[in-house]
Design an enzyme around this catalytic site. Structure first.
Site, PDB file in Angstrom:
ATOM      1  N   ALA A  75       0.812  -1.221   0.000  1.00 24.31           N
ATOM      2  CA  ALA A  75       0.000   0.000   0.000  1.00 24.31           C
ATOM      3  C   ALA A  75       0.842   1.266   0.000  1.00 24.31           C
ATOM      4  O   ALA A  75       0.303   2.365  -0.177  1.00 24.31           O
ATOM      5  CB  ALA A  75      -0.944   0.002   1.212  1.00 24.31           C
ATOM      6  N   GLY A  76       2.153   1.161   0.236  1.00 18.61           N
ATOM      7  CA  GLY A  76       3.009   2.339   0.228  1.00 18.61           C
ATOM      8  C   GLY A  76       2.682   3.319   1.328  1.00 18.61           C
ATOM      9  O   GLY A  76       2.694   4.536   1.122  1.00 18.61           O
ATOM     10  N   VAL A 128      11.696   4.055   1.338  1.00 25.42           N
ATOM     11  CA  VAL A 128      11.830   4.110  -0.117  1.00 25.42           C
ATOM     12  C   VAL A 128      11.210   2.891  -0.785  1.00 25.42           C
ATOM     13  O   VAL A 128      10.469   3.001  -1.771  1.00 25.42           O
ATOM     14  CB  VAL A 128      13.315   4.249  -0.507  1.00 25.42           C
ATOM     15  CG1 VAL A 128      13.485   4.189  -2.021  1.00 25.42           C
ATOM     16  CG2 VAL A 128      13.887   5.559   0.044  1.00 25.42           C
ATOM     17  N   ALA A 129      11.493   1.689  -0.261  1.00 25.34           N
ATOM     18  CA  ALA A 129      10.982   0.466  -0.882  1.00 25.34           C
ATOM     19  C   ALA A 129       9.460   0.398  -0.802  1.00 25.34           C
ATOM     20  O   ALA A 129       8.793  -0.035  -1.750  1.00 25.34           O
ATOM     21  CB  ALA A 129      11.604  -0.755  -0.217  1.00 25.34           C
ATOM     22  N   HIS A 133      -1.117   3.590  10.038  1.00 27.96           N
ATOM     23  CA  HIS A 133      -1.327   2.146   9.955  1.00 27.96           C
ATOM     24  C   HIS A 133      -0.653   1.400  11.095  1.00 27.96           C
ATOM     25  O   HIS A 133      -1.108   0.338  11.509  1.00 27.96           O
ATOM     26  CB  HIS A 133      -0.833   1.615   8.614  1.00 27.96           C
ATOM     27  CG  HIS A 133       0.628   1.797   8.372  1.00 27.96           C
ATOM     28  ND1 HIS A 133       1.238   3.029   8.349  1.00 27.96           N
ATOM     29  CD2 HIS A 133       1.627   0.903   8.138  1.00 27.96           C
ATOM     30  CE1 HIS A 133       2.531   2.890   8.105  1.00 27.96           C
ATOM     31  NE2 HIS A 133       2.787   1.609   7.977  1.00 27.96           N
ATOM     32  N   GLU A 156       9.547   4.020  18.229  1.00 28.17           N
ATOM     33  CA  GLU A 156       9.531   2.996  17.189  1.00 28.17           C
ATOM     34  C   GLU A 156      10.108   1.663  17.655  1.00 28.17           C
ATOM     35  O   GLU A 156      10.400   0.774  16.847  1.00 28.17           O
ATOM     36  CB  GLU A 156      10.306   3.500  15.969  1.00 28.17           C
ATOM     37  CG  GLU A 156       9.695   4.728  15.330  1.00 28.17           C
ATOM     38  CD  GLU A 156       8.446   4.425  14.524  1.00 28.17           C
ATOM     39  OE1 GLU A 156       8.491   3.552  13.649  1.00 28.17           O
ATOM     40  OE2 GLU A 156       7.412   5.070  14.779  1.00 28.17           O
ATOM     41  N   HIS A 162      14.751   4.077  10.253  1.00 22.26           N
ATOM     42  CA  HIS A 162      15.104   3.540  11.565  1.00 22.26           C
ATOM     43  C   HIS A 162      16.615   3.336  11.625  1.00 22.26           C
ATOM     44  O   HIS A 162      17.260   3.105  10.596  1.00 22.26           O
ATOM     45  CB  HIS A 162      14.430   2.184  11.826  1.00 22.26           C
ATOM     46  CG  HIS A 162      12.950   2.257  11.989  1.00 22.26           C
ATOM     47  ND1 HIS A 162      12.089   1.348  11.398  1.00 22.26           N
ATOM     48  CD2 HIS A 162      12.171   3.113  12.674  1.00 22.26           C
ATOM     49  CE1 HIS A 162      10.845   1.652  11.718  1.00 22.26           C
ATOM     50  NE2 HIS A 162      10.866   2.720  12.492  1.00 22.26           N
ATOM     51  N   ASP A 185      18.137   0.778  12.590  1.00 23.00           N
ATOM     52  CA  ASP A 185      18.551  -0.578  12.193  1.00 23.00           C
ATOM     53  C   ASP A 185      18.638  -0.737  10.679  1.00 23.00           C
ATOM     54  O   ASP A 185      18.963  -1.814  10.192  1.00 23.00           O
ATOM     55  CB  ASP A 185      17.658  -1.647  12.827  1.00 23.00           C
ATOM     56  CG  ASP A 185      16.223  -1.675  12.300  1.00 23.00           C
ATOM     57  OD1 ASP A 185      15.894  -0.839  11.424  1.00 23.00           O
ATOM     58  OD2 ASP A 185      15.441  -2.520  12.761  1.00 23.00           O
ATOM     59  N   CYS A 234      14.455  -6.333  10.586  1.00 23.75           N
ATOM     60  CA  CYS A 234      13.129  -5.775  10.849  1.00 23.75           C
ATOM     61  C   CYS A 234      12.164  -6.848  11.329  1.00 23.75           C
ATOM     62  O   CYS A 234      11.243  -6.575  12.089  1.00 23.75           O
ATOM     63  CB  CYS A 234      12.565  -5.141   9.582  1.00 23.75           C
ATOM     64  SG  CYS A 234      13.200  -3.493   9.215  1.00 23.75           S
TER      65      CYS A 234
END
Length: 447
Positions: free
Chosen positions: A20-21, A27-28, A138, A175, A250, A252, A369
């Site tokens: 859904a971006g 970026v991905a 989200h 986060e 993030h 990481d 992640c």
């Protein structure tokens, strides 16, 4: 404490895995927005990584996904009627809200919580704080269920302490473990906690210009206070704003630590020298920094391949294994750096394992992640609730479960399909039985 190992709790990819971006600065995620996703393949890729690491001798756990679509969220926003009517109204009137309600982003459990092991806590318990994830619509839907899942697994109050998420306000944007690294001699020894933040909500430090920094210094400080950590146990460092603007949403994504090793890109920290000096001053074990210069790996290549979003794992002989996404193998500069700088350098990293997590990578999440790191002693592992430690039998049960319930493909228009709700709830109901976690979902609790 004896018998302490790091357990990596990976998130199961949920049945509504889609592109859904939704994540600003990722970026991905934005690049693949609107494409057809493959939920079954995504879940199986994650399970294969878990099984392989478990077979290799690494302690591996699993965390269940969230209930999606989140119909309660949509109803609170004024969409009414049957399930089909709610989905149809949201799809017509506010499709962005429907996409948020269907997000499977809980698969990235590095954002689930921040964890302090018992060896570092004053009361001798493992401390857990679910991240409020308030920077993304989200993701801010996750903390309540995340807290319930963690309480079901880490249920023994004598060994585990649970804290409420920080107030869901921009000043305390949190986060989770994606911006936290614990450095130590070994997992059972006292450690120093590196908290990396992107902005100061109440300060004047300049931030990124293109993307909003997700983690605040104030949130990191509050987590450390919640867990009883003193100044001698903590280092706070600001993430480099240019890295955030390049898509390093993030820490990481630009640095990973394990034991005394810190593998990082030269643009990871706003003040690299001060960060390393503070760690060296407070760590009882000498810090082993592994610095990757920009001339070897550009920020763009670091973000495209997620080299630093890899898992760095300890082996019994003192060596370490780096688990990288397959994209690293296909980037000449990154692969050369892995061979010539990291593996050939004076550090404990002696092996690279390549894992295919393409479905996750296309949404902006690599191997690191997908996991929440929890250092646990033998008695703490024995006290875990549910059936959440991976072995071949659990892997096979979950593979069968995925095969019964997951769609092969999911297009954006499928998110409004009422059958997707029925399929997801049936899957989650069976999953709680497999994992022996009880009623952790709203629909199981009459909500």
């Amino acid at each position: 404490m004896t018998g302490v190992v790091e357990v990596n709790f990976d998130g199961l990819v949920g049945p509504t895995h889609n592109y859904a971006g939704l994540a600003a600065g990722n970026v991905a995620s934005r690049r693949h927005a609107g494409r057809v996703s493959h939920p079954r393949e995504a879940a199986l890729q994650g399970l294969e990584k878990m099984r392989d690491l478990s077979r290799a001798g690494y302690a591996q756990g699993v965390l269940p996904p969230q209930q999606r679509p989140d119909l309660g969220f949509l109803r609170r926003l004024g969409f009414t009627g049957s399930v089909g009517e709610v989905l149809s109204q949201a799809d017509r009137q506010a499709p962005a809200l429907l996409r948020a309600a269907c997000s499977a982003s809980s698969m990235w459990t590095a954002n689930a919580a921040t964890v302090t092991p018992s060896v570092d806590a004053p009361d001798g318990r493992v401390h857990l704080t679910p991240a409020n994830l308030q920077s993304g619509l989200h993701r801010c839907l996750e903390p309540v269920t995340t807290g319930r899942i963690l309480q079901a697994i880490f249920a023994d109050a004598e060994r585990f302490a649970h804290h409420a998420p920080l107030p869901a306000t921009p000043a305390f944007a949190d986060e989770g473990a994606a911006n936290h690294t614990r450095l130590c001699a070994e997992h059972g020894a006292p450690g120093v906690h590196l908290y990396v933040y992107g902005r100061e909500a109440l300060g004047q430090a300049p931030g990124p210009r293109r993307f909003t920094a997700r983690q605040t210094r104030e949130a990191s400080e509050a987590i450390a206070r919640q867990h009883g950590l003193g100044e001698a146990q903590t280092v706070l460092a600001r993430q480099h704003p240019e890295a955030i603007d390049a898509g390093v949403f993030h820490n990481d994504v630009i640095a990973v630590g394990n034991g005394p090793v810190l593998l990082y890109h030269e643009w990871a920290f706003a003040d690299e020298d001060a960060t390393l000096a503070a760690l060296r001053e407070k760590m009882p074990e000498p810090l082993i920094p592994v610095r990757v210069p920009a001339e070897a790996v550009s920020l763009d290549d670091a973000v495209a391949t997620y080299l630093f979003n890899s898992q760095l794992l300890s082996n019994p002989d003192g060596s370490m294994t780096l688990v990288v996404p397959g994209e690293c193998e296909h980037n000449e500069a990154v692969w050369r750096t892995l061979q010539d700088l990291i593996l050939a350098g004076h550090n404990p990293i002696g092996e690279v394992r390549v894992k295919d997590v393409k479905q996750s990578m296309q949404n902006g999440g690599g191997p690191a992640c997908l996991r929440l790191r929890v250092a646990l002693g033998e008695a703490e592992r024995a006290a875990l609730g549910g059936r959440v430690l991976m072995d071949d039998a659990l892997h096979d049960a979950l593979v069968g479960w995925v095969g019964r319930h997951y769609r092969d493909r999911l297009a954006p228009e499928d998110l409004a399909d009422p059958l997707l709700v029925d399929e997801s709830l049936a899957a989650l109901d069976e999953l709680t039985g497999i994992l022996q976690l009880g009623a952790i979902y709203p629909f199981q609790r009459g909500a």
